[in-house]
Design an enzyme around this catalytic site. Structure first.
Site, short mmCIF file in Angstrom:
data_model
loop_
_atom_site.label_atom_id
_atom_site.label_comp_id
_atom_site.label_asym_id
_atom_site.label_seq_id
_atom_site.Cartn_x
_atom_site.Cartn_y
_atom_site.Cartn_z
N ASP A 165 6.11 -0.56 13.35
CA ASP A 165 7.23 -0.83 12.47
C ASP A 165 7.68 0.45 11.78
OD1 ASP A 165 4.82 -0.91 10.88
OD2 ASP A 165 5.93 -1.94 9.29
N GLU A 198 2.80 -2.21 8.64
CA GLU A 198 2.27 -1.13 7.81
C GLU A 198 3.29 -0.69 6.77
OE1 GLU A 198 1.38 2.82 6.33
OE2 GLU A 198 3.14 2.28 7.51
#
Length: 170
Positions: free
Chosen positions: A88, A156
């Protein structure tokens, strides 16, 4: 060592194209409008792990974005290395501060080397991809010295809220 360099050189165009394909995916975990893209990035990572030689590769659902898990156990008596990363990325705003579109990679020759500019090229898609390609090379050249497990998450950049639950419940 020459065999490794030869493999890298022979596959350099493919390696670059695959990385550019990955950074084109706007896997912004913080914005719901990108949920499909986050899943698309997880699918891409999963596919590349399988192609590299990982086994038991799966996209593991969480209460948020999925974790991609894969492994290669060559001998249970050998040590195991865990490769952690995330696919991400942060939102690209403000867009007017970018010199090029954030999800359209640009390669610039700078300081004697090529630099890729795109959201995620460094944090963390580039590093994740590098680990997958290093694993691929070791698998193709039959030089993998240990067992390897991959845990690549999709949250994250928003605090990894579901990673602990994943690790506990797997």
């Amino acid at each position: 060592m020459n065999e490794i360099k030869e493999y890298i050189e022979a596959n350099r165009p493919r390696f670059l194209n695959e990385l550019l394909e990955l950074v084109r995916v706007p896997s912004v975990s913080a914005e719901p409008k990108f949920t499909d893209d986050v899943i698309r990035a997880a699918e891409y990572i999963s596919r590349k792990l399988k192609e590299a030689g990982a086994e038991q590769v799966e996209i593991c659902p969480t209460a948020g974005h999925p974790v991609v898990y894969g492994e290669k156990i060559i001998d249970p008596s050998l040590p195991t290395v865990l490769v952690y990363g995330h696919y991400d990325v942060q939102p690209p705003d403000p867009l007017d501060l970018w010199n090029s579109p954030p999800f359209e990679p640009v390669i610039i020759n700078k300081n004697g080397g090529e630099k890729i500019y795109a959201r995620g090229a460094c944090d963390d898609k580039g590093q994740v991809y590098m680990h997958i390609k290093a694993f691929e090379i070791m698998m193709k050249l039959n030089t993998l010295p240990c067992n390897v497990k991959f845990m690549i998450e999709g949250e994250e950049e928003v605090g990894s809220d579901n990673l602990g639950v994943f690790c506990t419940n797997g």
